[in-house]
Design a protein around this motif. Structure first.
Motif, PDB file in Angstrom:
ATOM      1  N   PRO A 195       0.992  -0.783  -0.088  1.00 60.66           N
ATOM      2  CA  PRO A 195      -0.282  -0.340  -0.040  1.00 60.66           C
ATOM      3  C   PRO A 195       1.119   1.210   0.091  1.00 60.66           C
ATOM      4  O   PRO A 195       1.617   1.256   0.724  1.00 60.66           O
ATOM      5  N   VAL A 196       0.446   2.323  -0.711  1.00 61.27           N
ATOM      6  CA  VAL A 196       1.255   3.698  -0.049  1.00 61.27           C
ATOM      7  C   VAL A 196      -0.081   4.453   0.239  1.00 61.27           C
ATOM      8  O   VAL A 196      -1.096   4.357   0.690  1.00 61.27           O
ATOM      9  N   SER A 197       0.801   5.418   1.436  1.00 59.58           N
ATOM     10  CA  SER A 197       0.484   5.935   1.816  1.00 59.58           C
ATOM     11  C   SER A 197      -0.811   7.233   1.538  1.00 59.58           C
ATOM     12  O   SER A 197       0.196   7.816   0.734  1.00 59.58           O
ATOM     13  N   TYR A 257     -17.095  -2.508  -5.547  1.00 57.86           N
ATOM     14  CA  TYR A 257     -16.948  -1.722  -6.374  1.00 57.86           C
ATOM     15  C   TYR A 257     -16.092  -0.591  -5.690  1.00 57.86           C
ATOM     16  O   TYR A 257     -14.957  -0.146  -5.742  1.00 57.86           O
ATOM     17  N   HIS A 258     -16.647  -0.397  -4.513  1.00 59.15           N
ATOM     18  CA  HIS A 258     -15.896   0.351  -2.532  1.00 59.15           C
ATOM     19  C   HIS A 258     -14.840  -0.433  -3.009  1.00 59.15           C
ATOM     20  O   HIS A 258     -13.737  -0.028  -2.703  1.00 59.15           O
ATOM     21  N   ILE A 259     -14.667  -1.476  -2.803  1.00 53.39           N
ATOM     22  CA  ILE A 259     -12.829  -2.650  -2.624  1.00 53.39           C
ATOM     23  C   ILE A 259     -12.385  -2.826  -3.927  1.00 53.39           C
ATOM     24  O   ILE A 259     -10.913  -1.944  -3.580  1.00 53.39           O
ATOM     25  N   THR A 260     -13.005  -2.952  -5.059  1.00 53.74           N
ATOM     26  CA  THR A 260     -12.369  -3.154  -5.806  1.00 53.74           C
ATOM     27  C   THR A 260     -11.905  -1.650  -7.135  1.00 53.74           C
ATOM     28  O   THR A 260     -10.636  -1.747  -7.990  1.00 53.74           O
ATOM     29  N   GLN A 261     -12.451  -0.773  -6.970  1.00 48.57           N
ATOM     30  CA  GLN A 261     -12.120   0.228  -7.944  1.00 48.57           C
ATOM     31  C   GLN A 261     -11.964   1.460  -7.172  1.00 48.57           C
ATOM     32  O   GLN A 261     -12.120   2.794  -7.617  1.00 48.57           O
ATOM     33  N   ARG A 262     -12.168   1.974  -5.782  1.00 45.31           N
ATOM     34  CA  ARG A 262     -12.464   2.726  -5.490  1.00 45.31           C
ATOM     35  C   ARG A 262     -10.575   2.277  -3.880  1.00 45.31           C
ATOM     36  O   ARG A 262      -9.718   3.352  -3.914  1.00 45.31           O
ATOM     37  N   LEU A 263     -11.614   1.722  -3.163  1.00 44.87           N
ATOM     38  CA  LEU A 263     -10.127   1.549  -1.911  1.00 44.87           C
ATOM     39  C   LEU A 263      -9.099   1.125  -2.738  1.00 44.87           C
ATOM     40  O   LEU A 263      -8.208   1.553  -2.249  1.00 44.87           O
ATOM     41  N   ALA A 264      -8.974  -0.420  -3.271  1.00 47.63           N
ATOM     42  CA  ALA A 264      -6.983  -1.069  -3.651  1.00 47.63           C
ATOM     43  C   ALA A 264      -7.081  -0.182  -4.644  1.00 47.63           C
ATOM     44  O   ALA A 264      -5.212   0.284  -4.598  1.00 47.63           O
ATOM     45  N   PRO A 265      -7.707   0.628  -5.578  1.00 51.77           N
ATOM     46  CA  PRO A 265      -6.403   1.488  -6.215  1.00 51.77           C
ATOM     47  C   PRO A 265      -6.443   2.609  -5.538  1.00 51.77           C
ATOM     48  O   PRO A 265      -4.906   3.621  -6.039  1.00 51.77           O
ATOM     49  N   PHE A 266      -6.765   2.868  -4.545  1.00 53.74           N
ATOM     50  CA  PHE A 266      -6.184   4.214  -3.709  1.00 53.74           C
ATOM     51  C   PHE A 266      -5.026   4.025  -3.300  1.00 53.74           C
ATOM     52  O   PHE A 266      -4.161   4.826  -3.111  1.00 53.74           O
ATOM     53  N   ARG A 267      -5.157   2.796  -2.119  1.00 50.01           N
ATOM     54  CA  ARG A 267      -4.394   2.424  -2.141  1.00 50.01           C
ATOM     55  C   ARG A 267      -3.095   2.274  -2.615  1.00 50.01           C
ATOM     56  O   ARG A 267      -1.547   2.453  -1.880  1.00 50.01           O
ATOM     57  N   LEU A 268      -3.141   1.945  -3.996  1.00 46.98           N
ATOM     58  CA  LEU A 268      -2.290   1.395  -4.844  1.00 46.98           C
ATOM     59  C   LEU A 268      -1.340   3.451  -5.573  1.00 46.98           C
ATOM     60  O   LEU A 268      -0.057   3.239  -6.002  1.00 46.98           O
ATOM     61  N   GLY A 269      -2.073   4.309  -4.738  1.00 44.83           N
ATOM     62  CA  GLY A 269      -1.615   5.152  -5.049  1.00 44.83           C
ATOM     63  C   GLY A 269      -2.079   5.483  -6.805  1.00 44.83           C
ATOM     64  O   GLY A 269      -1.797   7.155  -7.136  1.00 44.83           O
ATOM     65  N   SER A 270      -3.392   5.193  -6.987  1.00 48.25           N
ATOM     66  CA  SER A 270      -4.198   5.453  -8.295  1.00 48.25           C
ATOM     67  C   SER A 270      -5.492   6.391  -7.242  1.00 48.25           C
ATOM     68  O   SER A 270      -5.103   6.617  -6.201  1.00 48.25           O
ATOM     69  N   SER A 271      -6.177   5.950  -8.398  1.00 49.72           N
ATOM     70  CA  SER A 271      -7.881   7.456  -7.800  1.00 49.72           C
ATOM     71  C   SER A 271      -8.710   6.177  -8.025  1.00 49.72           C
ATOM     72  O   SER A 271      -8.935   5.284  -8.332  1.00 49.72           O
ATOM     73  N   ALA A 272      -9.685   7.183  -7.153  1.00 51.33           N
ATOM     74  CA  ALA A 272     -11.019   5.914  -6.657  1.00 51.33           C
ATOM     75  C   ALA A 272     -11.333   6.534  -7.574  1.00 51.33           C
ATOM     76  O   ALA A 272     -11.393   7.825  -8.387  1.00 51.33           O
ATOM     77  N   THR A 273     -12.546   5.594  -8.318  1.00 48.55           N
ATOM     78  CA  THR A 273     -13.740   5.931  -9.272  1.00 48.55           C
ATOM     79  C   THR A 273     -14.867   6.897  -8.455  1.00 48.55           C
ATOM     80  O   THR A 273     -14.664   6.598  -7.716  1.00 48.55           O
ATOM     81  N   ILE A 274     -15.676   7.831  -9.521  1.00 48.48           N
ATOM     82  CA  ILE A 274     -16.262   8.394  -9.067  1.00 48.48           C
ATOM     83  C   ILE A 274     -17.737   8.098  -9.141  1.00 48.48           C
ATOM     84  O   ILE A 274     -18.183   7.687 -10.557  1.00 48.48           O
ATOM     85  N   ALA A 275     -18.627   8.080  -8.024  1.00 55.07           N
ATOM     86  CA  ALA A 275     -19.582   7.439  -8.334  1.00 55.07           C
ATOM     87  C   ALA A 275     -21.231   7.760  -8.646  1.00 55.07           C
ATOM     88  O   ALA A 275     -22.069   7.727  -8.796  1.00 55.07           O
TER      89      ALA A 275
END
Length: 424
Positions: free
Chosen positions: A34-36, A193-211
């Protein structure tokens, strides 16, 4: 000729395998590496805020609600916002195709805007609200749908992310009703989507999808992007999936869309098969309409050496859940006859995808009612297949979703319960 067809079939299989495995790879790598959120903020050029619009440690937030014909639902949302533990905010309710009434709520924090002429457009409603917001006092704008309800600590949790300097933050949406099997399956998708397209990408230093709701964006930036979006469409043209346009612009500008998983926003889920079909017609159309843009964003990420754009582009190009599952199952079956050497890999990918879906429900603390309703998935999928037959209609019709559950925030919290805190 036959050999060429088999190679093409194999290429399609590899592509679907990639998308089937991508959610699992996001979840796995975000757990191991994870990226802080602080490092992610710095990577996107964010500067920690000194609480603009306030001297009390609270960022000024403009809460914008776009109500189309159904202002009564919006009043329940207003009530939940007025019960926040947070104080530095104002509410702007745009009541399109509604009439002012004597029993409309009154509060110093609330402004109700009745357009003189019907707007019939979410973007137009948003722009009307933005014209009344003072960006100096309210430097962030938070967008709601009328059927939403906000947890009492919602704005306080959001503020913690805003203070890190992000230009855009998506909050966590979850179901406010689990009263039918269709609502439960819809809620399961939200958890996924909460886990796979928002939380996980954000933890990797990428962006969460807008809902589409529950997203906070810097007011001056949002106003400019809305104006650009409106100008890119002909007058009177239906603007499909303005949230997808917005998120693509933000990522291409090198901003990271942060995720605030502990800022809980309750959202009404569809309760009938007919509602599933109508709502998904709009959603499926938006995916087909912006698939090329999603891939272009991934290519842009490669050219600019931007992991944010690359990962985000790949993620949003992923087909809708039901299409991915059906395509995977169909190809897995055919592969045993046409490409038997690849069949074990194709079948394993489908199994991994199914297990990832189950894992996401577990990680999201899904309600027992959701687990019990999973047997209704085939009916849910069949309605989405029917929705595909009407996707062209979504380009010419607003296709609003009607709402039914008039619940207070107290009723929802008593029914849904409380989620354990999530480390972002």
């Amino acid at each position: 000729m036959l050999e060429l067809i088999l190679y093409a079939f194999l290429a399609v299989q590899i592509g679907i395998c990639f998308y089937l495995l991508l959610p699992f790879l996001f979840v796995l790598t975000s757990s191991l590496m994870p990226v802080s959120s602080e490092d992610a903020a710095l990577a996107s050029g964010a500067v920690p805020s000194e609480t603009p619009g306030s001297s009390s440690g609270e960022t000024g937030i403009a809460c914008v609600i776009t109500a189309y014909k159904e202002k009564e639902f919006a009043f329940l949302l207003v009530d939940s916002l007025l019960k926040q533990s947070y104080s530095n905010y104002r509410i702007f309710l745009v009541a399109d195709r509604c009439e002012a009434e004597e029993n409309d709520p009154f509060n110093d924090k609330l402004s109700i805007i009745y357009p003189e002429k019907p707007l019939d457009s979410k973007v137009s409603s948003l722009r009307m609200a933005m014209s009344q917001i003072d960006a100096d006092k309210l430097p962030y704008t938070l967008v709601f749908d009328p059927d939403n309800l906000a947890h009492p600590e919602y704005l306080a949790e959001l503020n913690a992310a805003l203070l890190k300097g992000y230009k855009a933050v998506q909050t966590r949406r979850t179901a406010k009703n689990l009263n039918t099997n269709m609502a439960c399956i819809d809620a399961a998708g939200e958890h996924y989507y909460h886990i796979t397209q928002r939380l996980a990408p954000f933890r990797l230093g990428s962006s969460a999808t807008i809902a589409g709701s529950g997203m906070a964006i810097e007011t001056s930036l949002y106003s400019r992007l809305l104006d650009e979006t409106q100008q890119s469409f002909a007058e009177g043209e239906v603007i499909v999936a303005e949230d997808k346009i917005l998120q693509n612009h933000l990522v291409m500008m090198n901003f990271i869309i942060a995720y605030a998983p502990n800022a809980i926003l309750y959202d009404e889920k569809v309760v009938s098969a007919a509602q599933v079909q109508r709502q998904r017609t709009r959603w499926i159309n938006s995916w087909f309409g912006y698939f090329k843009e999603a891939l272009a964003l991934a290519v842009f990420g490669v050219k600019k050496l931007s992991s944010n754009a690359l990962l985000f582009g790949l993620m949003i190009s992923t087909p809708p859940l039901f299409l991915l599952l059906l395509a995977g199952a169909f190809l897995a079956l055919l592969s045993w006859f046409l490409t038997p050497a690849f069949a074990p890999y194709m079948s394993a990918s489908v199994i991994v995808f199914g297990l990832t879906f189950m894992l996401s429900l577990y990680m999201a603390q899904a309600d027992r009612r959701i687990w019990k309703a999973l047997f209704s998935v085939p009916l849910f999928i069949s309605r989405q297949l029917l929705a595909m037959l009407n996707i062209k209609k979504a380009n010419t019709s607003f296709m609003e979703t009607t709402h039914e559950k008039r619940l207070t925030i107290e009723e929802v919290m008593a029914d849904i319960g409380v989620f354990k805190r999530v480390k972002s």
